[in-house]
Scaffold this motif. Structure first.
Motif, PDB file in Angstrom:
ATOM      1  N   ARG A  12     156.973  27.345  57.227  1.00 11.95           N
ATOM      2  CA  ARG A  12     157.847  26.616  56.302  1.00 11.95           C
ATOM      3  C   ARG A  12     159.162  27.367  56.081  1.00 11.95           C
ATOM      4  O   ARG A  12     160.236  26.771  56.084  1.00 11.95           O
ATOM      5  CB  ARG A  12     157.142  26.390  54.967  1.00 11.95           C
ATOM      6  CG  ARG A  12     156.077  25.334  55.039  1.00 11.95           C
ATOM      7  CD  ARG A  12     155.432  25.121  53.695  1.00 11.95           C
ATOM      8  NE  ARG A  12     154.307  24.211  53.820  1.00 11.95           N
ATOM      9  CZ  ARG A  12     153.359  24.099  52.939  1.00 11.95           C
ATOM     10  NH1 ARG A  12     153.375  24.835  51.841  1.00 11.95           N
ATOM     11  NH2 ARG A  12     152.382  23.251  53.136  1.00 11.95           N
ATOM     12  N   LEU A  13     159.059  28.680  55.879  1.00 11.16           N
ATOM     13  CA  LEU A  13     160.255  29.498  55.672  1.00 11.16           C
ATOM     14  C   LEU A  13     161.136  29.474  56.918  1.00 11.16           C
ATOM     15  O   LEU A  13     162.360  29.304  56.828  1.00 11.16           O
ATOM     16  CB  LEU A  13     159.866  30.940  55.318  1.00 11.16           C
ATOM     17  CG  LEU A  13     161.018  31.903  55.090  1.00 11.16           C
ATOM     18  CD1 LEU A  13     161.861  31.445  53.903  1.00 11.16           C
ATOM     19  CD2 LEU A  13     160.499  33.301  54.872  1.00 11.16           C
ATOM     20  N   PHE A  14     160.542  29.633  58.086  1.00  7.47           N
ATOM     21  CA  PHE A  14     161.291  29.609  59.330  1.00  7.47           C
ATOM     22  C   PHE A  14     161.979  28.252  59.530  1.00  7.47           C
ATOM     23  O   PHE A  14     163.141  28.183  59.938  1.00  7.47           O
ATOM     24  CB  PHE A  14     160.364  29.927  60.517  1.00  7.47           C
ATOM     25  CG  PHE A  14     161.079  29.923  61.833  1.00  7.47           C
ATOM     26  CD1 PHE A  14     161.904  30.976  62.183  1.00  7.47           C
ATOM     27  CD2 PHE A  14     160.940  28.855  62.714  1.00  7.47           C
ATOM     28  CE1 PHE A  14     162.570  30.969  63.396  1.00  7.47           C
ATOM     29  CE2 PHE A  14     161.600  28.839  63.923  1.00  7.47           C
ATOM     30  CZ  PHE A  14     162.427  29.914  64.267  1.00  7.47           C
ATOM     31  N   THR A  15     161.278  27.168  59.221  1.00  8.73           N
ATOM     32  CA  THR A  15     161.848  25.829  59.343  1.00  8.73           C
ATOM     33  C   THR A  15     163.023  25.653  58.388  1.00  8.73           C
ATOM     34  O   THR A  15     164.065  25.100  58.768  1.00  8.73           O
ATOM     35  CB  THR A  15     160.774  24.757  59.068  1.00  8.73           C
ATOM     36  OG1 THR A  15     159.687  24.957  59.973  1.00  8.73           O
ATOM     37  CG2 THR A  15     161.333  23.354  59.234  1.00  8.73           C
ATOM     38  N   LEU A  16     162.909  26.128  57.166  1.00  8.29           N
ATOM     39  CA  LEU A  16     163.990  26.029  56.190  1.00  8.29           C
ATOM     40  C   LEU A  16     165.213  26.807  56.647  1.00  8.29           C
ATOM     41  O   LEU A  16     166.340  26.306  56.582  1.00  8.29           O
ATOM     42  CB  LEU A  16     163.512  26.535  54.817  1.00  8.29           C
ATOM     43  CG  LEU A  16     164.554  26.528  53.707  1.00  8.29           C
ATOM     44  CD1 LEU A  16     164.985  25.091  53.398  1.00  8.29           C
ATOM     45  CD2 LEU A  16     164.019  27.197  52.471  1.00  8.29           C
ATOM     46  N   ILE A  17     165.014  28.013  57.131  1.00 11.34           N
ATOM     47  CA  ILE A  17     166.132  28.835  57.611  1.00 11.34           C
ATOM     48  C   ILE A  17     166.806  28.167  58.804  1.00 11.34           C
ATOM     49  O   ILE A  17     168.036  28.096  58.888  1.00 11.34           O
ATOM     50  CB  ILE A  17     165.648  30.258  57.957  1.00 11.34           C
ATOM     51  CG1 ILE A  17     165.263  30.994  56.674  1.00 11.34           C
ATOM     52  CG2 ILE A  17     166.710  31.038  58.723  1.00 11.34           C
ATOM     53  CD1 ILE A  17     164.572  32.317  56.902  1.00 11.34           C
ATOM     54  N   THR A  18     166.029  27.640  59.725  1.00  6.19           N
ATOM     55  CA  THR A  18     166.576  26.962  60.900  1.00  6.19           C
ATOM     56  C   THR A  18     167.392  25.735  60.491  1.00  6.19           C
ATOM     57  O   THR A  18     168.493  25.507  61.017  1.00  6.19           O
ATOM     58  CB  THR A  18     165.438  26.539  61.852  1.00  6.19           C
ATOM     59  OG1 THR A  18     164.682  27.702  62.201  1.00  6.19           O
ATOM     60  CG2 THR A  18     165.983  25.883  63.101  1.00  6.19           C
ATOM     61  N   LEU A  19     166.889  24.956  59.570  1.00  9.02           N
ATOM     62  CA  LEU A  19     167.628  23.778  59.097  1.00  9.02           C
ATOM     63  C   LEU A  19     168.930  24.177  58.407  1.00  9.02           C
ATOM     64  O   LEU A  19     169.957  23.499  58.561  1.00  9.02           O
ATOM     65  CB  LEU A  19     166.763  22.938  58.168  1.00  9.02           C
ATOM     66  CG  LEU A  19     165.629  22.160  58.844  1.00  9.02           C
ATOM     67  CD1 LEU A  19     164.743  21.503  57.787  1.00  9.02           C
ATOM     68  CD2 LEU A  19     166.187  21.128  59.799  1.00  9.02           C
ATOM     69  N   CYS A  20     168.918  25.256  57.644  1.00  6.14           N
ATOM     70  CA  CYS A  20     170.137  25.739  56.979  1.00  6.14           C
ATOM     71  C   CYS A  20     171.188  26.136  58.007  1.00  6.14           C
ATOM     72  O   CYS A  20     172.353  25.766  57.893  1.00  6.14           O
ATOM     73  CB  CYS A  20     169.825  26.896  56.053  1.00  6.14           C
ATOM     74  SG  CYS A  20     168.967  26.400  54.551  1.00  6.14           S
ATOM     75  N   PHE A  24     174.852  24.268  58.513  1.00  7.81           N
ATOM     76  CA  PHE A  24     176.121  24.974  58.340  1.00  7.81           C
ATOM     77  C   PHE A  24     176.912  25.073  59.642  1.00  7.81           C
ATOM     78  O   PHE A  24     178.125  25.178  59.617  1.00  7.81           O
ATOM     79  CB  PHE A  24     175.898  26.373  57.772  1.00  7.81           C
ATOM     80  CG  PHE A  24     175.463  26.358  56.330  1.00  7.81           C
ATOM     81  CD1 PHE A  24     176.208  25.704  55.369  1.00  7.81           C
ATOM     82  CD2 PHE A  24     174.301  26.997  55.940  1.00  7.81           C
ATOM     83  CE1 PHE A  24     175.813  25.688  54.044  1.00  7.81           C
ATOM     84  CE2 PHE A  24     173.893  26.986  54.617  1.00  7.81           C
ATOM     85  CZ  PHE A  24     174.651  26.327  53.668  1.00  7.81           C
ATOM     86  N   SER A  25     176.259  25.026  60.774  1.00  8.15           N
ATOM     87  CA  SER A  25     176.968  25.151  62.039  1.00  8.15           C
ATOM     88  C   SER A  25     177.811  23.924  62.344  1.00  8.15           C
ATOM     89  O   SER A  25     178.773  23.999  63.086  1.00  8.15           O
ATOM     90  CB  SER A  25     175.991  25.404  63.185  1.00  8.15           C
ATOM     91  OG  SER A  25     175.186  24.268  63.398  1.00  8.15           O
ATOM     92  N   PHE A  26     177.459  22.765  61.775  1.00  6.00           N
ATOM     93  CA  PHE A  26     178.243  21.563  62.007  1.00  6.00           C
ATOM     94  C   PHE A  26     179.272  21.324  60.914  1.00  6.00           C
ATOM     95  O   PHE A  26     179.987  20.347  60.949  1.00  6.00           O
ATOM     96  CB  PHE A  26     177.327  20.332  62.103  1.00  6.00           C
ATOM     97  CG  PHE A  26     176.459  20.355  63.316  1.00  6.00           C
ATOM     98  CD1 PHE A  26     176.999  20.181  64.567  1.00  6.00           C
ATOM     99  CD2 PHE A  26     175.096  20.576  63.191  1.00  6.00           C
ATOM    100  CE1 PHE A  26     176.207  20.209  65.690  1.00  6.00           C
ATOM    101  CE2 PHE A  26     174.288  20.599  64.300  1.00  6.00           C
ATOM    102  CZ  PHE A  26     174.842  20.425  65.564  1.00  6.00           C
ATOM    103  N   GLY A  27     179.387  22.218  59.970  1.00  4.36           N
ATOM    104  CA  GLY A  27     180.324  22.048  58.871  1.00  4.36           C
ATOM    105  C   GLY A  27     181.758  22.180  59.318  1.00  4.36           C
ATOM    106  O   GLY A  27     182.087  22.860  60.270  1.00  4.36           O
TER     107      GLY A  27
END
Length: 151
Positions: A12-20, A24-27
């Protein structure tokens, strides 16, 4: 059982970090001043002010006397161009060699134009110096370096 709970929390933590990171990379560079420099109608430099200064080089080696340098500077806080705008040519000590003043822009035309002929003449007169262009406006009184000139 303890191993499965730890594994599930880690996933879950890894998935959250990956989604973040993905989000941010498309911002967009919101909240940043940006500018574009054209030689006649050809884009030669497009920058946001947070990019390193060593990337800000205006290559004018192929320019001739009849060419025009056009600069569009967009302020983040006013969603367009500033007022009391000018472009300044400085040497490496910060001495002002030339200042071009521009009228406050209309909503349709944000560009500031400088004759390449003038830049070439100033470059010849100051051949032993590194020359840089700066943008100055009411919202930016100290100015922002647009780039080093390379002829």
């Amino acid at each position: 059982m303890k191993h499965i709970t730890f594994y599930s929390a880690f996933i879950r933590l890894f998935t959250l970090i990956t989604l973040c990171f993905a989000g941010f990379s498309f911002g967009n560079n919101l909240g940043l001043d940006s500018y574009e420099v054209y030689l006649n109608n050809k884009l030669i430099l497009k920058q946001s002010v947070n990019q390193p200064l060593n990337l800000r080089v205006l290559q004018l080696g192929k320019a001739n006397d009849k060419d025009q340098l056009r600069i569009n500077y967009m302020h983040c806080d006013v969603k367009g161009a500033g007022t009391e705008r000018s472009i300044v040519l400085k040497d490496e000590q910060g001495n002002i060699l030339k200042k071009w003043g521009f009228a406050n822009p209309s909503t349709s035309n944000l560009s500031m134009e400088i004759s390449v002929k003038e830049l070439l003449q100033l470059e010849k007169a100051n051949a032993n110096h590194k020359l840089s262009l700066y943008y100055i406006a009411n919202g930016l009184p100290k100015g922002e370096m647009l780039g080093l000139l390379r002829f």
